[in-house]
Design a protein around this motif. Sequence first.
Motif, PDB file in Angstrom:
ATOM      1  N   ALA A 198       0.836  -1.205   0.000  1.00  0.00           N
ATOM      2  CA  ALA A 198       0.000   0.000   0.000  1.00  0.00           C
ATOM      3  C   ALA A 198       0.870   1.256   0.000  1.00  0.00           C
ATOM      4  O   ALA A 198       0.607   2.203  -0.749  1.00  0.00           O
ATOM      5  CB  ALA A 198      -0.928  -0.018   1.216  1.00  0.00           C
ATOM      6  N   GLY A 199       1.905   1.262   0.806  1.00  0.00           N
ATOM      7  CA  GLY A 199       2.789   2.429   0.848  1.00  0.00           C
ATOM      8  C   GLY A 199       3.512   2.639  -0.469  1.00  0.00           C
ATOM      9  O   GLY A 199       3.567   3.762  -0.996  1.00  0.00           O
ATOM     10  N   ALA A 200       4.069   1.573  -1.016  1.00  0.00           N
ATOM     11  CA  ALA A 200       4.802   1.691  -2.277  1.00  0.00           C
ATOM     12  C   ALA A 200       3.862   2.073  -3.410  1.00  0.00           C
ATOM     13  O   ALA A 200       4.207   2.906  -4.260  1.00  0.00           O
ATOM     14  CB  ALA A 200       5.517   0.387  -2.586  1.00  0.00           C
ATOM     15  N   GLY A 201       2.674   1.480  -3.436  1.00  0.00           N
ATOM     16  CA  GLY A 201       1.710   1.803  -4.488  1.00  0.00           C
ATOM     17  C   GLY A 201       1.236   3.238  -4.401  1.00  0.00           C
ATOM     18  O   GLY A 201       1.093   3.933  -5.414  1.00  0.00           O
ATOM     19  N   ALA A 202       0.978   3.724  -3.190  1.00  0.00           N
ATOM     20  CA  ALA A 202       0.538   5.109  -3.022  1.00  0.00           C
ATOM     21  C   ALA A 202       1.636   6.078  -3.437  1.00  0.00           C
ATOM     22  O   ALA A 202       1.383   7.089  -4.106  1.00  0.00           O
ATOM     23  CB  ALA A 202       0.131   5.351  -1.568  1.00  0.00           C
ATOM     24  N   LEU A 203       2.873   5.788  -3.070  1.00  0.00           N
ATOM     25  CA  LEU A 203       3.991   6.640  -3.453  1.00  0.00           C
ATOM     26  C   LEU A 203       4.167   6.647  -4.965  1.00  0.00           C
ATOM     27  O   LEU A 203       4.330   7.703  -5.575  1.00  0.00           O
ATOM     28  CB  LEU A 203       5.275   6.161  -2.758  1.00  0.00           C
ATOM     29  CG  LEU A 203       6.532   6.980  -3.054  1.00  0.00           C
ATOM     30  CD1 LEU A 203       6.372   8.396  -2.522  1.00  0.00           C
ATOM     31  CD2 LEU A 203       7.733   6.315  -2.430  1.00  0.00           C
ATOM     32  N   GLY A 204       4.122   5.453  -5.569  1.00  0.00           N
ATOM     33  CA  GLY A 204       4.254   5.370  -7.021  1.00  0.00           C
ATOM     34  C   GLY A 204       3.123   6.080  -7.729  1.00  0.00           C
ATOM     35  O   GLY A 204       3.334   6.785  -8.721  1.00  0.00           O
TER      36      GLY A 204
END
Length: 162
Positions: free
Chosen positions: A118-124
């Motif tokens: 979730a964190g990586a996807g939101a940042l991306g």
Amino acid sequence: MKNLFAILFIALAMSSCSNKEKEEAAKQAAIAAVKDSIRLDSFKRADAENKAKLAELEKKKAEEAKQAEEKRLMMLAEERSAANAPAVTSQNSATTTTTTTTQKKGWSSAAKGTAIGAGAGALGGALIDKKKGRGAIIGGVVGAGTGYIIGRDKDKKSGRAN
């Protein structure tokens, strides 16, 4: 007339000789065909025996794999039941029973995967779609789902999840 009988006798002798040769050749051909047939049958029999042995080996391997899996499952079940079994202690000839519970050891791989995804996807998503906030939301949801799937697979392999 003598010439006619002589010619007829010679023709008869020649025809009788040639028939014997033809019959002998036919017999030899039949014998060769029978020998070839016998060889072919022996090859077929040997091939069938090899196939039967191969099938038997595969069956044994499958049985061994099944037994190994059953043994692994039994060991896991014994470990789980031993961890949840009550402990018995004796003090001054009085027996007391205490139950021991196992504590969970932090986050599961599925939970970690969900959070990281979730964190990586939101940042991306935020980096790709800078003007609108929808990219971060969509990226977070997709990343969380992907992280959960990967983490759940790790949990299954480690024996934490069913």
